[in-house]
Design a protein around this motif. Structure first.
Motif, PDB file in Angstrom:
ATOM      1  N   CYS A 239       0.840  -1.198   0.000  1.00  0.00           N
ATOM      2  CA  CYS A 239       0.000   0.000   0.000  1.00  0.00           C
ATOM      3  C   CYS A 239       0.870   1.241   0.000  1.00  0.00           C
ATOM      4  CB  CYS A 239      -0.915   0.017   1.215  1.00  0.00           C
ATOM      5  SG  CYS A 239      -2.002  -1.411   1.332  1.00  0.00           S
ATOM      6  N   GLN A 243      -2.687   5.383  -1.352  1.00  0.00           N
ATOM      7  CA  GLN A 243      -3.732   4.361  -1.317  1.00  0.00           C
ATOM      8  C   GLN A 243      -4.331   4.216   0.088  1.00  0.00           C
ATOM      9  OE1 GLN A 243      -1.302   1.175  -2.801  1.00  0.00           O
ATOM     10  NE2 GLN A 243      -2.171   1.300  -4.852  1.00  0.00           N
ATOM     11  N   LYS A 244      -3.745   4.885   1.057  1.00  0.00           N
ATOM     12  CA  LYS A 244      -4.238   4.774   2.429  1.00  0.00           C
ATOM     13  C   LYS A 244      -5.380   5.777   2.646  1.00  0.00           C
ATOM     14  CE  LYS A 244       0.258   3.427   4.230  1.00  0.00           C
ATOM     15  NZ  LYS A 244       1.377   3.811   5.087  1.00  0.00           N
TER      16      LYS A 244
END
Length: 258
Positions: A239, A243-244
């Motif tokens: 990740c 994308q977090k």
């Protein structure tokens, strides 16, 4: 150590099996012990430093210390053990020491006798650390040639790759190629689908997960060197920072009349 120094250590590292006939000095052992303590405290692991582990081996010569890789019997702990054990390896290599990951071919009972581990803690393997000559011994050259006769390129580590890897992931995977692996087997399978990198091993409750942790560290260092920072979650997905994103789950089946 900086990211750049870790990558330099990756280039320097070789599995060493011939050590000088004297033990590490007390100052060096103190530093290694501090590294072990930091990892245990911050990551909840149970690594142990054994100052002299020479009596547990027949295939490794000379005097050397061991970092016993110990932890609870979980996949997560195995992966973390590989990740942070390799971090210790690279710090030792960068500062001129020889190292070798060992998950078999040693007298486990002799090591366990020095540890007195609680019942819920397992010994996964050891990292050998000692003083070495700059050049590989004849035995080391021979073993290196045997285990690296068919070095597995990163392209063959992929089950799926639906598009060309971006340059930053390609560089990261080239560092994964350099990760230590038992008999050079490279057990980690990777996938690159829809712009997402992920990985897994077929036997998660084994030392293959330790190798996954080692590969994760090498990948992270390579990606970070190219400006991409991220972390691996327990589903095996890498990740990146963008994308977090925290999202509420969709409320399926909601009654619109309420």
């Amino acid at each position: 150590m900086t990211n750049e120094e870790y990558i330099k250590a990756i280039e320097m590292r070789r599995s060493r099996r011939t050590y000088r006939p004297y033990s590490l000095d007390s100052a060096t052992l103190e530093v290694i012990g501090s590294l072990v303590d930091i990892v245990n405290r911050q990551e909840g692991l149970h690594f142990r430093l054994i100052e002299d582990g020479s009596d547990a081996f027949t295939i490794i010569s000379g005097k050397f210390s061991l970092v016993a890789i110990c932890g609870t019997d979980t996949e997560k702990t195995r992966i973390k053990s590989g990740y942070y054990g390799e971090m210790i390896v690279l710090q030792c290599v960068y500062h001129g020491l020889g190292t070798c990951w060992i998950t078999g071919t040693y007298d486990e009972n002799k090591v366990l006798a020095k540890l007195n581990l609680p019942k819920d803690i397992r010994l996964y393997g050891v990292i050998v650390i000692g003083s070495v000559k700059d050049k590989l011994s004849t035995k080391e050259k021979m073993l290196h040639n045997i285990t690296h006769k068919q070095n597995k390129p990163y392209q063959k580590m992929f089950d799926v790759c639906d598009q060309k890897l971006p340059p930053y992931y390609e560089y990261a995977m080239r560092l994964v190629e350099k990760a230590p692996s038992d008999t050079n087997r490279r057990p980690v399978h990777f996938k690159y689908e829809n712009g997402v990198m992920s990985g897994y091993v077929e036997e998660p409750y084994s030392d293959k997960s330790i190798e996954f942790g080692i590969a994760q560290l090498h990948f992270n260092l390579g990606a970070a060197a190219k400006g991409v920072k991220g972390e691996w979650d327990m589903s095996g997905r890498f990740c990146t920072e963008d994308q977090k994103v925290i999202k509420f789950p969709e409320n399926k089946g909601e009654n619109e009349n309420e």
